[in-house]
Enzyme design. Structure first.
Site, PDB file in Angstrom:
ATOM      1  N   ASN A   1      48.765  52.956  40.214  1.00 37.18           N
ATOM      2  CA  ASN A   1      47.684  53.947  40.183  1.00 37.18           C
ATOM      3  C   ASN A   1      48.083  55.156  41.025  1.00 37.18           C
ATOM      4  O   ASN A   1      49.163  55.167  41.621  1.00 37.18           O
ATOM      5  CB  ASN A   1      46.373  53.318  40.672  1.00 37.18           C
ATOM      6  CG  ASN A   1      46.509  52.764  42.070  1.00 37.18           C
ATOM      7  OD1 ASN A   1      46.695  53.494  43.027  1.00 37.18           O
ATOM      8  ND2 ASN A   1      46.455  51.435  42.182  1.00 37.18           N
TER       9      ASN A   1
ATOM     10  N   PRO B   1      44.602  38.513  43.308  1.00 39.19           N
ATOM     11  CA  PRO B   1      43.661  38.121  44.368  1.00 39.19           C
ATOM     12  C   PRO B   1      42.991  39.361  44.935  1.00 39.19           C
ATOM     13  O   PRO B   1      43.581  40.442  44.962  1.00 39.19           O
ATOM     14  CB  PRO B   1      44.569  37.486  45.431  1.00 39.19           C
ATOM     15  CG  PRO B   1      45.936  38.029  45.155  1.00 39.19           C
ATOM     16  CD  PRO B   1      45.999  38.280  43.679  1.00 39.19           C
TER      17      PRO B   1
ATOM     18  N   LYS C   1      31.370  41.809  49.193  1.00 40.73           N
ATOM     19  CA  LYS C   1      32.544  41.397  49.976  1.00 40.73           C
ATOM     20  C   LYS C   1      32.183  41.048  51.418  1.00 40.73           C
ATOM     21  O   LYS C   1      33.057  40.735  52.219  1.00 40.73           O
ATOM     22  CB  LYS C   1      33.615  42.504  49.928  1.00 40.73           C
ATOM     23  CG  LYS C   1      34.075  42.830  48.499  1.00 40.73           C
ATOM     24  CD  LYS C   1      35.404  43.573  48.407  1.00 40.73           C
ATOM     25  CE  LYS C   1      35.651  44.002  46.963  1.00 40.73           C
ATOM     26  NZ  LYS C   1      37.011  44.436  46.678  1.00 40.73           N
TER      27      LYS C   1
HETATM   28  N1  CTP Z   1      40.629  45.417  47.349  1.00 35.65           N
HETATM   29  C1  CTP Z   1      41.497  44.395  47.705  1.00 35.65           C
HETATM   30  N2  CTP Z   1      42.091  43.650  46.736  1.00 35.65           N
HETATM   31  C2  CTP Z   1      41.850  43.867  45.426  1.00 35.65           C
HETATM   32  C3  CTP Z   1      40.965  44.923  45.054  1.00 35.65           C
HETATM   33  C4  CTP Z   1      40.359  45.669  46.045  1.00 35.65           C
HETATM   34  O1  CTP Z   1      41.717  44.192  48.906  1.00 35.65           O
HETATM   35  N3  CTP Z   1      42.435  43.133  44.527  1.00 35.65           N
HETATM   36  C5  CTP Z   1      39.959  46.177  48.431  1.00 35.65           C
HETATM   37  C6  CTP Z   1      40.349  47.644  48.501  1.00 35.65           C
HETATM   38  O2  CTP Z   1      41.428  47.819  49.420  1.00 35.65           O
HETATM   39  C7  CTP Z   1      39.080  48.307  49.013  1.00 35.65           C
HETATM   40  C8  CTP Z   1      37.990  47.452  48.422  1.00 35.65           C
HETATM   41  O3  CTP Z   1      38.591  46.187  48.144  1.00 35.65           O
HETATM   42  O4  CTP Z   1      38.962  48.228  50.411  1.00 35.65           O
HETATM   43  C9  CTP Z   1      37.356  47.986  47.197  1.00 35.65           C
HETATM   44  O5  CTP Z   1      38.333  48.315  46.234  1.00 35.65           O
HETATM   45  P1  CTP Z   1      37.934  48.963  44.841  1.00 35.65           P
HETATM   46  O6  CTP Z   1      39.147  49.081  43.994  1.00 35.65           O
HETATM   47  O7  CTP Z   1      37.077  50.180  45.081  1.00 35.65           O
HETATM   48  O8  CTP Z   1      36.949  47.853  44.294  1.00 35.65           O
HETATM   49  P2  CTP Z   1      37.118  46.588  43.407  1.00 35.65           P
HETATM   50  O9  CTP Z   1      36.714  45.429  44.237  1.00 35.65           O
HETATM   51  O10 CTP Z   1      38.453  46.526  42.749  1.00 35.65           O
HETATM   52  O11 CTP Z   1      35.970  46.857  42.350  1.00 35.65           O
HETATM   53  P3  CTP Z   1      35.974  47.899  41.098  1.00 35.65           P
HETATM   54  O12 CTP Z   1      37.383  47.989  40.625  1.00 35.65           O
HETATM   55  O13 CTP Z   1      35.040  47.253  40.147  1.00 35.65           O
HETATM   56  O14 CTP Z   1      35.420  49.198  41.625  1.00 35.65           O
END
Ligand code: CTP
Length: 396
Positions: free
Chosen positions: A206, A302, A338
């Site tokens: 990304n 994960p 979370k």
């Molecule tokens: N995060 C993580 N591991 C993942 C996905 C997310 O540790 N596999 C952490 C990111 O570092 C951030 C938070 O979770 O601190 C939120 O990440 P984000 O990408 O905004 O959210 P997602 O949980 O992936 O939800 P969505 O994609 O539906 O917005």
């Protein structure tokens, strides 16, 4: 903010790096004055520093140029910080003893501003027990010691004793004024994107640049914390004074975080972790298909933050939420899901890759919006909020 720096240069070959440092400071809009020991003038001419700083260079206590002929008081009184770079073993010994028999040691003794030294010497001289005692003494006296670095030395030997690079000194100088509000704390961060390989030349990633996570790692370091940064692939240079671990895939990132977790007080999850990875890795480059298009099946990665936050021994966990719409609503739902005491919400399109950011902090007390600022300023605002929350938690 424009500051006034006094740079003391003592006699070491690393003096050439100080020319670059003076240039960087002047370019950033700071006032720079340079003083040199007699030995330093054998390596670099005072004219070079005069041209770079735009001010006359002083080399001895008896210089009659300052109006009241008191260079040793004038110069360090005008400075916000006095940095000696390079600082030789002899210079450290003089400072540790409080001697005042040359301009630099006299300026150090007469100063009212913070003193910082950037040692530069042969590794054997660095390890020499009297030198180590001097460094310990200087630290105990409140002198900040930047470096030295490990690596190849001018004499051909390899070890500790190289002066830090100009850009690293510049970086550390910007933060040496910050209050040490995280002193004694250990902070672990993730930053950057992850890269989930499809074949040897392709993958899913990304547009995260890592800038926000790296700025936060620096801000935590400047606040006095011991910092570990687990970074996905970025084009950024490792922040000096931060233990950086490079990883690629989400699962590697989780493993590095778990291995580093013991004893951490704070975990800040800034990384834009890929939620999914290709189910299958092709050992050889996938050839173009001439009939139809290939399909990519995915497996779930994960959730690193949720995994850490759910542990019984979880440190204080801070999450980020990059949303492209309904920022606050989605972010608060994410914080609840979370189970995070603090979450930093921002608009993904405006934050990713940019040099500035506009955030809202979400915690149990509600929403705390911040104005749009450079990522370094945003990082400091987050650090202040974390420090406050930790202080409040420790009172209960
Ligand atoms: N995060 C993580 N591991 C993942 C996905 C997310 O540790 N596999 C952490 C990111 O570092 C951030 C938070 O979770 O601190 C939120 O990440 P984000 O990408 O905004 O959210 P997602 O949980 O992936 O939800 P969505 O994609 O539906 O917005």
């Amino acid at each position: 903010m424009a500051r006034s720096y006094l740079i003391g240069v003592t006699g070491g070959i690393a003096a050439y790096k100080s020319c670059e440092l003076v240039r960087l400071l002047v370019k950033a809009g700071h006032q720079v004055r340079v003083v040199m020991s007699e030995a330093a003038t054998h390596f670099i001419s005072p004219t070079t520093f005069q041209a770079l700083s735009g001010h006359p260079v002083f080399t001895d206590v008896w210089d009659a140029r300052p109006e009241n002929a008191m260079a040793h008081i004038e110069l360090s009184r005008q400075a916000d910080v006095f940095l000696i770079a390079p600082a030789t073993a002899d210079c450290l010994a003089r400072l540790a003893q409080g001697r005042c028999d040359d301009l630099i040691s006299t300026l150090a003794a007469a100063r009212t501003c913070p003193l910082v030294v950037a040692p530069a010497m042969n590794r054997q001289m660095w390890e020499n027990p009297p030198n180590q005692r001097n460094v310990q003494q200087l630290r105990a006296d409140g002198v900040q010691v930047f470096g030295p670095a490990h690596g190849e030395q001018a004499c051909g030997e390899v070890g500790d004793g190289r002066m830090l690079e100009a850009a690293q000194l510049f970086d550390l100088l910007q933060g040496c004024h910050q209050p040490k509000i995280l002193a004694g704390k250990k902070v672990l961060l993730t930053a950057g994107p992850t890269f989930e390989p499809i074949d040897p030349v392709r993958g899913i990633t990304n547009i995260s640049s890592g800038k926000m996570g790296y700025a936060l790692a620096r801000a935590c370091r400047d606040a006095g914390a011991e910092v570990t940064l687990v970074s996905g692939p970025t084009a950024l240079t490792e922040p000096v004074g931060v233990h950086t671990l490079a990883v690629r895939q989400a699962r590697e990132m989780l493993a590095a975080v778990e291995q580093s977790l013991s004893g951490q007080d704070v975990f800040i999850s800034v990384a834009a972790v890929a939620d999914y990875r290709p189910a299958e890795y092709h050992e050889h480059k996938i050839k173009k298909q001439h009939e139809g298009v290939p399909t990519l099946s995915l497996l779930e990665n994960p959730d690193i933050l949720a995994t850490i936050a759910a542990r019984a021994d979880a440190p204080f966990c801070v999450g980020f939420a990059a949303e492209s719409r309904n920022v606050l609503e989605f972010a608060e739902a994410k914080r609840q899901r979370k189970k995070l005491p603090l979450l930093v919400a921002n608009l993904a399109q405006a934050a990713m890759g940019a040099d500035d950011n506009e955030i809202v902090l979400l915690d149990d007390a509600g929403q705390h919006p911040m104005p749009r600022m450079e990522k370094s300023a945003v990082a400091w605002a987050i650090v202040q909020h974390i420090a406050q929350m930790l202080a409040t938690a420790s009172q209960h």
